[in-house]
Design a protein around this motif. Structure first.
Motif, PDB file in Angstrom:
ATOM      1  N   ALA A 115      -1.118  -3.759 -11.333  1.00  0.00           N
ATOM      2  CA  ALA A 115      -0.839  -2.310 -10.969  1.00  0.00           C
ATOM      3  C   ALA A 115      -1.989  -1.549 -10.475  1.00  0.00           C
ATOM      4  O   ALA A 115      -1.949  -0.633  -9.669  1.00  0.00           O
ATOM      5  N   ASN A 138      -4.374  -2.750  -5.131  1.00  0.00           N
ATOM      6  CA  ASN A 138      -3.677  -2.057  -3.986  1.00  0.00           C
ATOM      7  C   ASN A 138      -2.604  -2.980  -3.358  1.00  0.00           C
ATOM      8  O   ASN A 138      -2.515  -3.876  -2.916  1.00  0.00           O
ATOM      9  N   GLU A 139      -1.327  -2.305  -3.589  1.00  0.00           N
ATOM     10  CA  GLU A 139       0.037  -3.362  -3.378  1.00  0.00           C
ATOM     11  C   GLU A 139       0.206  -3.226  -2.049  1.00  0.00           C
ATOM     12  O   GLU A 139       1.074  -4.215  -1.517  1.00  0.00           O
ATOM     13  N   LEU A 188      -8.098   2.229  -6.572  1.00  0.00           N
ATOM     14  CA  LEU A 188      -7.415   0.952  -6.874  1.00  0.00           C
ATOM     15  C   LEU A 188      -8.434  -0.070  -6.237  1.00  0.00           C
ATOM     16  O   LEU A 188      -9.153  -0.058  -5.607  1.00  0.00           O
ATOM     17  N   ASN A 216       1.139   3.881  -7.017  1.00  0.00           N
ATOM     18  CA  ASN A 216       0.053   3.110  -6.649  1.00  0.00           C
ATOM     19  C   ASN A 216      -0.904   3.895  -5.834  1.00  0.00           C
ATOM     20  O   ASN A 216      -0.971   3.591  -4.586  1.00  0.00           O
TER      21      ASN A 216
END
Length: 271
Positions: free
Chosen positions: A76, A79-80, A264, A260
């Motif tokens: 998590a 960076n999704e 990140l 998110n």
């Protein structure tokens, strides 16, 4: 007549309260016909945002030590929306295998990030050189003093491609001899103190504390700043690099309305 004059004088001030804009409806609630304003609960996505770098380090270390769901918590922190990560319609990418190896090693407790470990940054600044816009990249390092204070300073410069050789009056170099300590949390505000400093001093020198860092590229930018032909306009890039075991972690700040978001992992570099 005097009474009429006094009424005319004070009448505009009696309605000032009606001219004050009410707070945005998404963060406050105001009952109709009431002056009372109360805050609403924060949006759900705000609880997951990583707003500060210290928060990222704490979350990473806690996830690495967690016995259950530690791997999910570590993933998590990436960076999704990275197109290199697995997703609908995305082909397999070598970066995804790197992420898997990193997460598995961290989840086994083999990787931790020290709170006062090595920290570097790359800052991209949009500049104007003789009226033409370009990008100046500054590499910085966070150092610690004997009394545990911390500050950022420039270690390397990547000059704009269009930058030519500049000649400046040597007398102007005197004021730039002063060393300026950039605050330890200046990265949290996209290095705006550095941007303002470049405009105030028209020099890199106050922020470059190591003499060996002042190479030919540095001198070229320095001369252009001092001549006034190069001016800094805005920060367009802010990358932070942390050391975690045998890896360098690149962090970027993603400002968006979902969990998110915030600081990140945007890239991994295996040493």
């Amino acid at each position: 007549m005097t009474k009429l004059w006094l009424i005319a004088l004070f009448a505009p001030f009696s309605n000032l309260h009606a001219q004050v804009a009410s707070p945005p409806s998404d963060t406050t609630r105001q009952a109709a016909g009431s002056n009372h304003v109360s805050k609403t609960a924060p949006e759900s996505f705000m609880t997951g945002q990583i707003k500060h770098l210290g928060d990222f380090i704490e979350r990473f270390n806690n996830a690495a030590k967690a016995e259950n769901e530690g791997e999910a918590a570590l993933r998590a922190l990436f960076n999704e929306d990275d197109p290199r990560l697995p997703g609908h319609g995305r082909p397999q990418h070598p970066y995804a295998s790197q992420v898997d190896a990193f997460v598995q090693s961290a989840n086994a407790g083999k990787i931790m990030i020290p709170k006062r470990g090595n920290m570097r940054a790359v800052v991209g600044i949009k500049v104007s050189y003789n009226g033409v816009q370009d990008t100046l990249k500054l590499h910085l390092r966070k150092d610690y003093t004997a009394d545990s204070a911390a500050y950022w300073h420039i270690t390397k410069v990547t000059a704009p491609t269009r930058l030519g050789d500049e000649k400046v009056n040597g007398q102007k170099e005197q004021p730039t001899a002063k060393q300026v300590m950039l605050p330890p949390n200046t990265h949290e505000v996209s290095f705006l103190p550095l941007l303002r400093g470049l405009n105030d001093y028209q020099s890199l020198a106050p922020f470059t504390h190591c003499p060996e860092c002042r190479d030919s590229a540095w001198q070229k930018v320095e001369n252009a700043l001092q001549s006034g032909h190069l001016t800094a306009e805005t920060v367009v890039l802010n990358r932070i690099y942390l050391t975690a075991g045998n890896w360098d972690i690149e962090l970027s700040e993603f400002i968006r309305e979902k969990e998110n978001s915030g600081w990140l992992i945007s890239d991994l570099i295996e040493k």
